[in-house]
Design a protein around this motif. Sequence first.
Motif, PDB file in Angstrom:
ATOM      1  N   THR A   3       0.836  -1.261  -0.083  1.00  0.00           N
ATOM      2  CA  THR A   3       0.056   0.045  -0.009  1.00  0.00           C
ATOM      3  C   THR A   3       1.014   1.315  -0.112  1.00  0.00           C
ATOM      4  O   THR A   3       1.891   1.156   0.731  1.00  0.00           O
ATOM      5  CB  THR A   3      -0.912  -0.121   1.189  1.00  0.00           C
ATOM      6  OG1 THR A   3      -1.694  -0.964   1.094  1.00  0.00           O
ATOM      7  CG2 THR A   3      -1.841   1.533   1.419  1.00  0.00           C
ATOM      8  N   ASP A  10      -5.454   6.127  -0.127  1.00  0.00           N
ATOM      9  CA  ASP A  10      -4.716   4.844   0.040  1.00  0.00           C
ATOM     10  C   ASP A  10      -4.738   3.874  -1.246  1.00  0.00           C
ATOM     11  O   ASP A  10      -5.927   3.647  -1.589  1.00  0.00           O
ATOM     12  CB  ASP A  10      -4.858   4.027   1.511  1.00  0.00           C
ATOM     13  CG  ASP A  10      -4.611   4.873   2.621  1.00  0.00           C
ATOM     14  OD1 ASP A  10      -3.707   5.617   2.538  1.00  0.00           O
ATOM     15  OD2 ASP A  10      -5.006   4.696   3.591  1.00  0.00           O
ATOM     16  N   ARG A  65      -8.803   3.666  -1.353  1.00  0.00           N
ATOM     17  CA  ARG A  65      -9.687   4.086  -0.166  1.00  0.00           C
ATOM     18  C   ARG A  65      -9.708   5.606  -0.294  1.00  0.00           C
ATOM     19  O   ARG A  65      -8.538   6.153   0.021  1.00  0.00           O
ATOM     20  CB  ARG A  65      -8.871   3.276   1.106  1.00  0.00           C
ATOM     21  CG  ARG A  65      -9.133   1.837   1.233  1.00  0.00           C
ATOM     22  CD  ARG A  65      -8.547   1.344   2.509  1.00  0.00           C
ATOM     23  NE  ARG A  65      -8.829  -0.157   2.653  1.00  0.00           N
ATOM     24  CZ  ARG A  65      -8.083  -1.259   2.231  1.00  0.00           C
ATOM     25  NH1 ARG A  65      -7.030  -0.806   1.673  1.00  0.00           N
ATOM     26  NH2 ARG A  65      -8.349  -2.442   2.717  1.00  0.00           N
ATOM     27  N   SER A  66     -10.809   5.927  -0.450  1.00  0.00           N
ATOM     28  CA  SER A  66     -10.839   7.630  -0.669  1.00  0.00           C
ATOM     29  C   SER A  66     -12.221   7.825   0.021  1.00  0.00           C
ATOM     30  O   SER A  66     -13.399   7.553  -0.217  1.00  0.00           O
ATOM     31  CB  SER A  66     -10.918   7.999  -2.200  1.00  0.00           C
ATOM     32  OG  SER A  66     -11.159   9.160  -2.475  1.00  0.00           O
ATOM     33  N   ARG A  69     -14.714   5.497   1.317  1.00  0.00           N
ATOM     34  CA  ARG A  69     -15.333   4.467   0.476  1.00  0.00           C
ATOM     35  C   ARG A  69     -14.063   3.596   0.058  1.00  0.00           C
ATOM     36  O   ARG A  69     -13.054   3.969  -0.101  1.00  0.00           O
ATOM     37  CB  ARG A  69     -15.915   5.060  -0.906  1.00  0.00           C
ATOM     38  CG  ARG A  69     -17.262   5.587  -0.191  1.00  0.00           C
ATOM     39  CD  ARG A  69     -18.306   5.895  -1.463  1.00  0.00           C
ATOM     40  NE  ARG A  69     -17.721   6.584  -2.179  1.00  0.00           N
ATOM     41  CZ  ARG A  69     -18.467   7.094  -3.587  1.00  0.00           C
ATOM     42  NH1 ARG A  69     -19.562   6.556  -3.799  1.00  0.00           N
ATOM     43  NH2 ARG A  69     -17.785   7.870  -4.398  1.00  0.00           N
ATOM     44  N   THR A  70     -14.386   2.196  -0.412  1.00  0.00           N
ATOM     45  CA  THR A  70     -13.396   1.299  -1.084  1.00  0.00           C
ATOM     46  C   THR A  70     -13.861   1.344  -2.508  1.00  0.00           C
ATOM     47  O   THR A  70     -15.096   0.767  -2.837  1.00  0.00           O
ATOM     48  CB  THR A  70     -13.683   0.067  -0.185  1.00  0.00           C
ATOM     49  OG1 THR A  70     -13.041   0.259   1.216  1.00  0.00           O
ATOM     50  CG2 THR A  70     -12.735  -1.040  -0.875  1.00  0.00           C
ATOM     51  N   VAL A 105     -10.338  -6.061   2.896  1.00  0.00           N
ATOM     52  CA  VAL A 105     -11.583  -5.848   1.770  1.00  0.00           C
ATOM     53  C   VAL A 105     -12.088  -7.361   1.664  1.00  0.00           C
ATOM     54  O   VAL A 105     -11.755  -8.171   0.937  1.00  0.00           O
ATOM     55  CB  VAL A 105     -11.222  -5.378   0.454  1.00  0.00           C
ATOM     56  CG1 VAL A 105     -12.418  -5.067  -0.543  1.00  0.00           C
ATOM     57  CG2 VAL A 105     -10.505  -3.968   0.685  1.00  0.00           C
ATOM     58  N   ASP A 109     -17.740  -5.004   1.588  1.00  0.00           N
ATOM     59  CA  ASP A 109     -17.272  -3.675   1.904  1.00  0.00           C
ATOM     60  C   ASP A 109     -17.155  -2.761   0.708  1.00  0.00           C
ATOM     61  O   ASP A 109     -16.615  -1.609   0.815  1.00  0.00           O
ATOM     62  CB  ASP A 109     -15.593  -3.958   2.424  1.00  0.00           C
ATOM     63  CG  ASP A 109     -15.816  -4.625   3.959  1.00  0.00           C
ATOM     64  OD1 ASP A 109     -16.788  -4.734   4.639  1.00  0.00           O
ATOM     65  OD2 ASP A 109     -14.837  -5.477   4.084  1.00  0.00           O
TER      66      ASP A 109
END
Length: 307
Positions: A3, A10, A65-66, A69-70, A105, A109
């Motif tokens: 990551t 991320d 991941r922003s 939210r995924t 995840v 999700d």
Amino acid sequence: MQTITLGAVDITRVVEWHAPVAPTSAVFPGATAEMWRANESWLAPDFWRPDTDDLVAVAQTWVLRSEGRTILVDTGIGNDKTLSDMPAWSGLRTDFLGRLEAVGVRPEDVDVVVNTHVHADHVGWNTRLRDGAWVPTFPNATYLIAKADYDYWHPSNTRPKVGSLGGVPLEGDRATMFRESVEPVHLAGQAVLWEGGHTIDGNLSLEPAPGHTPGSAVLRLASGSDRALFIGDLVHSPLQFVEPDCDTCLSEDQAAATRSRRRVLEWAADTRSLVFPAHLPGHGGAEVRRDGSRFAIERWAAFDRVA
């Protein structure tokens, strides 16, 4: 490193499949042997096997991941799919969902799935088999699919499709691909067929980059001072950074794909954006700079090598 963080986003890399694909002479009919040999010192062994002339590739998903939210960028090949034009992928079974879970995840999700384009190796995990039926893998997700690609690959479209590998047409069973991996998410009411552009959130947006397919798209990340582009199949090998006019045999419109690639790489170089193609092993992406009418690699992304 799995990551990295750009601005407030991320980015996690999840690899589904990694192997030699086919001879570069078949995949890149416009690239000469001299082009490959001139760049052997950095193309081999991650991206090219000189002893067999094989292109090395991965199928992978970018997990973003922003804003709470995924988001998944492309969903790879999938399990149990019917891919007659790629026997190595037909009926494939991997622990992809386990690899997603290992980075935190679960299917439920996922909030958004981005298909950069509709080709079998980018939409495969859109769905999975449940009791003999194809159902959305990510039950709570919105699937973003360019309307141009949805219409183009829809079985009602009888226009001939181009693309060949070593002179062998890559027609395959496109209706089956659509039925297995695209139509179920649409019938479930989870697909958004976008046109012209689409804003996901304050950090992420989609824009058209046609050529490889009519609906091919680029996902732009702009967060703080950081920039990145997830470019799908505009680039299959980093050779195309230094030889941007070389397209693959896999594009529906090679001239348009080349125009899109040049435009996107020019923007990337001018904004110091990291570029993440869909199929690159090694570090998975790079920052490029202008080098006359071509481009050069300024630095590789900070992900661990896949080799």
